[in-house]
Design a protein around this motif. Structure first.
Motif, PDB file in Angstrom:
ATOM      1  N   GLU A  70       0.851  -1.183   0.000  1.00 34.10           N
ATOM      2  CA  GLU A  70       0.000   0.000   0.000  1.00 34.10           C
ATOM      3  C   GLU A  70       0.900   1.251   0.000  1.00 34.10           C
ATOM      4  O   GLU A  70       2.104   1.155   0.260  1.00 34.10           O
ATOM      5  CB  GLU A  70      -0.889  -0.002   1.242  1.00 34.10           C
ATOM      6  CG  GLU A  70      -1.861  -1.174   1.311  1.00 34.10           C
ATOM      7  CD  GLU A  70      -2.870  -1.144   0.188  1.00 34.10           C
ATOM      8  OE1 GLU A  70      -3.657  -0.180   0.110  1.00 34.10           O
ATOM      9  OE2 GLU A  70      -2.857  -2.083  -0.639  1.00 34.10           O
ATOM     10  N   PRO A  71       0.372   2.418  -0.320  1.00 33.78           N
ATOM     11  CA  PRO A  71       1.202   3.626  -0.259  1.00 33.78           C
ATOM     12  C   PRO A  71       1.875   3.754   1.110  1.00 33.78           C
ATOM     13  O   PRO A  71       1.213   3.709   2.142  1.00 33.78           O
ATOM     14  CB  PRO A  71       0.199   4.752  -0.517  1.00 33.78           C
ATOM     15  CG  PRO A  71      -0.879   4.101  -1.332  1.00 33.78           C
ATOM     16  CD  PRO A  71      -0.997   2.708  -0.793  1.00 33.78           C
ATOM     17  N   GLU A  72       3.191   3.897   1.092  1.00 34.71           N
ATOM     18  CA  GLU A  72       3.962   3.909   2.329  1.00 34.71           C
ATOM     19  C   GLU A  72       4.040   5.325   2.899  1.00 34.71           C
ATOM     20  O   GLU A  72       4.578   6.232   2.244  1.00 34.71           O
ATOM     21  CB  GLU A  72       5.366   3.356   2.085  1.00 34.71           C
ATOM     22  CG  GLU A  72       5.405   1.860   1.874  1.00 34.71           C
ATOM     23  CD  GLU A  72       5.073   1.094   3.144  1.00 34.71           C
ATOM     24  OE1 GLU A  72       5.446   1.546   4.242  1.00 34.71           O
ATOM     25  OE2 GLU A  72       4.413   0.034   3.041  1.00 34.71           O
ATOM     26  N   PRO A  73       3.520   5.552   4.117  1.00 32.22           N
ATOM     27  CA  PRO A  73       3.405   6.919   4.632  1.00 32.22           C
ATOM     28  C   PRO A  73       4.740   7.618   4.862  1.00 32.22           C
ATOM     29  O   PRO A  73       4.804   8.847   4.795  1.00 32.22           O
ATOM     30  CB  PRO A  73       2.642   6.731   5.947  1.00 32.22           C
ATOM     31  CG  PRO A  73       2.858   5.306   6.330  1.00 32.22           C
ATOM     32  CD  PRO A  73       2.957   4.558   5.040  1.00 32.22           C
ATOM     33  N   ARG A  78       4.845   6.187  -1.746  1.00 29.77           N
ATOM     34  CA  ARG A  78       5.122   5.262  -2.847  1.00 29.77           C
ATOM     35  C   ARG A  78       4.607   3.856  -2.538  1.00 29.77           C
ATOM     36  O   ARG A  78       4.646   3.401  -1.395  1.00 29.77           O
ATOM     37  CB  ARG A  78       6.629   5.185  -3.118  1.00 29.77           C
ATOM     38  CG  ARG A  78       7.217   6.467  -3.676  1.00 29.77           C
ATOM     39  CD  ARG A  78       8.672   6.273  -4.082  1.00 29.77           C
ATOM     40  NE  ARG A  78       9.516   5.936  -2.949  1.00 29.77           N
ATOM     41  CZ  ARG A  78      10.318   4.870  -2.895  1.00 29.77           C
ATOM     42  NH1 ARG A  78      10.374   4.025  -3.902  1.00 29.77           N
ATOM     43  NH2 ARG A  78      11.074   4.659  -1.840  1.00 29.77           N
ATOM     44  N   ARG A  79       4.114   3.165  -3.562  1.00 28.42           N
ATOM     45  CA  ARG A  79       3.803   1.739  -3.473  1.00 28.42           C
ATOM     46  C   ARG A  79       5.047   0.981  -3.932  1.00 28.42           C
ATOM     47  O   ARG A  79       5.538   1.203  -5.045  1.00 28.42           O
ATOM     48  CB  ARG A  79       2.592   1.383  -4.339  1.00 28.42           C
ATOM     49  CG  ARG A  79       1.327   2.103  -3.915  1.00 28.42           C
ATOM     50  CD  ARG A  79       0.136   1.654  -4.760  1.00 28.42           C
ATOM     51  NE  ARG A  79      -0.247   0.277  -4.399  1.00 28.42           N
ATOM     52  CZ  ARG A  79      -0.532  -0.669  -5.288  1.00 28.42           C
ATOM     53  NH1 ARG A  79      -0.443  -0.422  -6.580  1.00 28.42           N
ATOM     54  NH2 ARG A  79      -0.887  -1.866  -4.881  1.00 28.42           N
ATOM     55  N   ILE A  80       5.553   0.114  -3.083  1.00 34.68           N
ATOM     56  CA  ILE A  80       6.849  -0.509  -3.335  1.00 34.68           C
ATOM     57  C   ILE A  80       6.648  -1.943  -3.807  1.00 34.68           C
ATOM     58  O   ILE A  80       5.874  -2.709  -3.223  1.00 34.68           O
ATOM     59  CB  ILE A  80       7.726  -0.440  -2.068  1.00 34.68           C
ATOM     60  CG1 ILE A  80       8.010   1.041  -1.761  1.00 34.68           C
ATOM     61  CG2 ILE A  80       9.014  -1.224  -2.232  1.00 34.68           C
ATOM     62  CD1 ILE A  80       8.769   1.289  -0.498  1.00 34.68           C
ATOM     63  N   ARG A 411       1.375  -3.472   4.302  1.00 37.52           N
ATOM     64  CA  ARG A 411       1.816  -2.175   4.829  1.00 37.52           C
ATOM     65  C   ARG A 411       3.132  -2.408   5.567  1.00 37.52           C
ATOM     66  O   ARG A 411       3.148  -2.858   6.710  1.00 37.52           O
ATOM     67  CB  ARG A 411       0.756  -1.578   5.758  1.00 37.52           C
ATOM     68  CG  ARG A 411      -0.525  -1.182   5.040  1.00 37.52           C
ATOM     69  CD  ARG A 411      -1.514  -0.501   5.975  1.00 37.52           C
ATOM     70  NE  ARG A 411      -2.646   0.088   5.241  1.00 37.52           N
ATOM     71  CZ  ARG A 411      -3.767  -0.555   4.968  1.00 37.52           C
ATOM     72  NH1 ARG A 411      -3.934  -1.813   5.387  1.00 37.52           N
ATOM     73  NH2 ARG A 411      -4.731   0.041   4.283  1.00 37.52           N
ATOM     74  N   ALA A 412       4.235  -2.107   4.904  1.00 40.16           N
ATOM     75  CA  ALA A 412       5.545  -2.347   5.518  1.00 40.16           C
ATOM     76  C   ALA A 412       5.876  -1.332   6.596  1.00 40.16           C
ATOM     77  O   ALA A 412       6.605  -1.636   7.544  1.00 40.16           O
ATOM     78  CB  ALA A 412       6.626  -2.329   4.435  1.00 40.16           C
ATOM     79  N   ASN A 413       5.397  -0.107   6.442  1.00 41.16           N
ATOM     80  CA  ASN A 413       5.617   0.956   7.427  1.00 41.16           C
ATOM     81  C   ASN A 413       7.100   1.273   7.598  1.00 41.16           C
ATOM     82  O   ASN A 413       7.573   1.543   8.701  1.00 41.16           O
ATOM     83  CB  ASN A 413       5.002   0.569   8.783  1.00 41.16           C
ATOM     84  CG  ASN A 413       4.565   1.781   9.586  1.00 41.16           C
ATOM     85  OD1 ASN A 413       4.340   2.853   9.032  1.00 41.16           O
ATOM     86  ND2 ASN A 413       4.440   1.607  10.883  1.00 41.16           N
ATOM     87  N   TYR A 414       7.836   1.238   6.495  1.00 42.61           N
ATOM     88  CA  TYR A 414       9.266   1.543   6.525  1.00 42.61           C
ATOM     89  C   TYR A 414       9.536   2.913   7.154  1.00 42.61           C
ATOM     90  O   TYR A 414       8.777   3.860   6.968  1.00 42.61           O
ATOM     91  CB  TYR A 414       9.831   1.571   5.107  1.00 42.61           C
ATOM     92  CG  TYR A 414       9.835   0.265   4.366  1.00 42.61           C
ATOM     93  CD1 TYR A 414      10.567  -0.822   4.812  1.00 42.61           C
ATOM     94  CD2 TYR A 414       9.126   0.126   3.168  1.00 42.61           C
ATOM     95  CE1 TYR A 414      10.593  -2.003   4.102  1.00 42.61           C
ATOM     96  CE2 TYR A 414       9.155  -1.053   2.443  1.00 42.61           C
ATOM     97  CZ  TYR A 414       9.893  -2.121   2.925  1.00 42.61           C
ATOM     98  OH  TYR A 414       9.919  -3.298   2.212  1.00 42.61           O
ATOM     99  N   GLY A 470      14.293   4.282  -1.516  1.00 42.86           N
ATOM    100  CA  GLY A 470      14.403   3.013  -0.814  1.00 42.86           C
ATOM    101  C   GLY A 470      13.400   1.977  -1.308  1.00 42.86           C
ATOM    102  O   GLY A 470      12.259   2.311  -1.646  1.00 42.86           O
ATOM    103  N   VAL A 471      13.830   0.717  -1.337  1.00 45.74           N
ATOM    104  CA  VAL A 471      12.984  -0.389  -1.777  1.00 45.74           C
ATOM    105  C   VAL A 471      13.249  -1.601  -0.891  1.00 45.74           C
ATOM    106  O   VAL A 471      14.184  -1.617  -0.097  1.00 45.74           O
ATOM    107  CB  VAL A 471      13.241  -0.759  -3.257  1.00 45.74           C
ATOM    108  CG1 VAL A 471      12.779   0.352  -4.187  1.00 45.74           C
ATOM    109  CG2 VAL A 471      14.716  -1.093  -3.494  1.00 45.74           C
ATOM    110  N   THR A 472      12.423  -2.614  -1.047  1.00 48.15           N
ATOM    111  CA  THR A 472      12.635  -3.838  -0.289  1.00 48.15           C
ATOM    112  C   THR A 472      13.873  -4.584  -0.790  1.00 48.15           C
ATOM    113  O   THR A 472      14.237  -4.499  -1.965  1.00 48.15           O
ATOM    114  CB  THR A 472      11.425  -4.774  -0.410  1.00 48.15           C
ATOM    115  OG1 THR A 472      11.685  -5.978   0.321  1.00 48.15           O
ATOM    116  CG2 THR A 472      11.149  -5.147  -1.857  1.00 48.15           C
TER     117      THR A 472
END
Length: 538
Positions: A70-73, A78-80, A411-414, A470-472
């Motif tokens: 999902e869009p990362e706050p 961004r959607r990753i 939702r990774a919440n990076y 940044g990306v996974t």
């Protein structure tokens, strides 16, 4: 249409890094019948087995789930992209082949969090059991007779040697074995390869096991839900060729679908946060708030440099002659870039002053592209990626629909946690200073990413660069966490709490993410779990 059910002793859902191990180990007892369900196809693609084929499988929808967050706050909305393997071998069939166990302290922390039997000295025998190490098999830390072949990179690369030389000049010791007595240092990675071919978990564990009459492997079989009655899992409903089928399990069901789809399948089966399940009209069997919570991943930020001489893999891939020479090197000697994949060099060090063990990891590749697996740049380029090893940010996996074929919400919440922001900034600054250190600086014509407008000591601009780029690095974990507290999903023997005859065995059970790549730890978890399941499912 519903087909009449079959019956076996165990059903394993997911033929990835962990599921292939379970299928092999459980069927070593010829009286035990196992069905292995995999949503993807068989691993017949040539690009799976050629290490450099990583670039071809990264976007292949037949072999890759191609998830997005999902869009990362905290990442500018961004959607990753999250690639995950969708074939026999799972993500071990499309990953970067790197062999890292993590730090002993990682596993001792698992035990300290209420998981007896998961300390370093408890898991080390399983790490040794799983591998045949071509270089380090004579010591007390490595194995010589396991299914997974682990090879060293034989060719010394001029650019990699420059990276290593600069790291040593900066005070990072050279390390020949990141899975040896210490992780800290710089050097060449070991890879899950054998004679120039990828060794996925399917290659390592299924090639022998599939000849056994007590193992049935079903590919293109998408699990829909776990069948339950009277507090016990007794089967799986799945779809194949457009037909809904059922298979019953006399002794139990094991989920090895990974940190995204294992919690999804639990929730589709009524095991998870009750309020969320009711929103989708799913009857609640076990109200377990921890399912899908606790998501952890390694965020990577990639620094890209233009090399001032044509010695990169970019140069060889861009010309017919270069590609031909690489192909010939692989055909004749099973060596060179075709046999290695993407990243050759690793670095583990401490970026934050309070860290007692390495808190960042580098992946160094002698090529560059806009993203991993993308088209290489039209210049001589190389990449240094940095990731924080132990993030404190936590995300979630949530249902988007009661239909198992609909991807869940990720939702990774990076970069939610302050520590994560400090560490990624410190790691980027370390990498950029490393690039200014001889001998590596002698090879650099220009820093492409980040641009020179981001001054090295400007922490705010550096953090903005991390948010923008940044990306996974493909290591989701923690969404079916093991433990003894109320939120834990599985107990230390990986049994789902509240349901008999049901286990989760994959990276989702990690209480905290390991300090490094997760493929080999996933295999270790399954080696240990197979022994426990055979004991518990009498």
């Amino acid at each position: 249409m519903l087909v009449v059910a079959e019956e076996v002793d165990f059903i394993v859902v997911g033929a990835g890094s962990s599921g292939c191990v379970l299928a092999n180990r459980l069927t070593e007892d010829d009286a035990t019948q196992v069905m292995l369900l995999e949503a993807g196809p068989r691993d017949r693609s040539f690009w799976i087995h050629l290490p450099i084929g990583y670039g071809r499988t990264m976007w292949n929808a037949r072999l890759n789930w191609k998830f997005y967050t999902e869009p990362e706050p905290h990442m500018e909305g961004r959607r990753i992209y999250w690639p995950r393997g969708r074939t026999l071998g799972g993500s071990s069939s499309i990953n970067g082949l790197i062999v890292i166990r993590g730090q002993p302290e990682d596993y001792d922390q698992w035990a300290a969090l209420g998981n007896p039997g998961w300390g370093w000295h408890d898991v080390l025998p399983y790490f040794r059991k799983l591998e045949t190490n071509t270089r380090f098999a004579d010591d007390q830390l490595h194995g010589a007779h396991g299914p997974l072949h682990v090879s060293s990179i034989q060719d010394r690369d001029e650019l990699v040697e420059a990276v290593i030389g600069s790291a040593v000049a900066a005070g990072v010791p050279r390390n020949e074995d990141f899975n040896g007595p210490r992780q800290e240092g710089v050097g060449y990675y070991q890879l899950t390869t054998r004679n120039g071919w990828r060794v996925s978990s399917a290659a390592a564990y299924l090639r022998e096991a599939r000849r056994r009459s007590n193992l049935e492997i079903r590919t293109d079989a998408h699990a829909l839900r776990i069948l339950q009655a009277d507090g016990r899992a007794h089967g799986v409903e799945y779809m194949r060729d457009g037909v809904v089928r059922r298979v019953h399990a006399r002794r139990g069901v094991i989920l090895s679908a990974g940190a995204i789809q294992s919690p999804q399948l639990l929730m589709l089966s009524g095991i998870g946060p009750g309020a969320d399940l009711r929103k989708h009209g799913i009857p609640v069997c076990v109200d377990r708030s921890g399912v899908g919570r606790g998501l952890q991943d390694h965020l990577q930020v990639r620094m890209i440099y233009r090399c001032n001489r044509p010695i990169t893999t970019n140069d060889r891939l861009r010309s017919f002659g270069g590609r031909a020479r690489m192909a010939l090197q692989w055909l004749l000697h099973r060596s060179g870039p075709f046999a290695i994949g993407i990243n050759q060099c690793g670095l583990f060090t401490r970026a934050l002053p309070e860290s007692k063990t390495p808190d960042i990891q580098f992946h160094v590749g002698t090529l560059s592209a806009d993203m991993a697996g993308g088209k290489v740049h039209d210049f001589s380029g190389f990449t240094m990626s940095v990731c924080q090893l132990r993030p404190e940010s936590r995300g979630t996996i949530e249902l988007a629909s009661a239909d198992a074929r609909t991807p869940p919400r990720i939702r990774a919440n990076y970069l939610d946690a302050e520590l994560d922001r400090r560490c990624i900034v410190a790691g980027i600054k370390f990498a950029r200073r490393l690039a200014m250190q001889k001998p590596l600086s002698d090879y650099i014509a220009e820093e492409i990413q980040p641009r020179r407008e981001v001054e090295i000591d400007d922490d705010a601009a550096t953090l903005d660069f991390a948010r923008q780029s940044g990306v996974t690095i493909f290591h989701p974990t923690g969404t079916c966490r093991m433990g003894i507290d109320d939120d834990a999903v599985v107990d230390p023997r990986l049994r789902v709490r509240g349901v008999d005859g049901l286990w989760v065995v994959d990276c989702s059970v990690m209480p905290t993410i390991v300090s490094g790549n997760t493929n080999v730890p996933a295999i270790m978890i399954a080696e240990k779990a197979s022994a426990m399941i055979q004991q518990d499912a009498q």
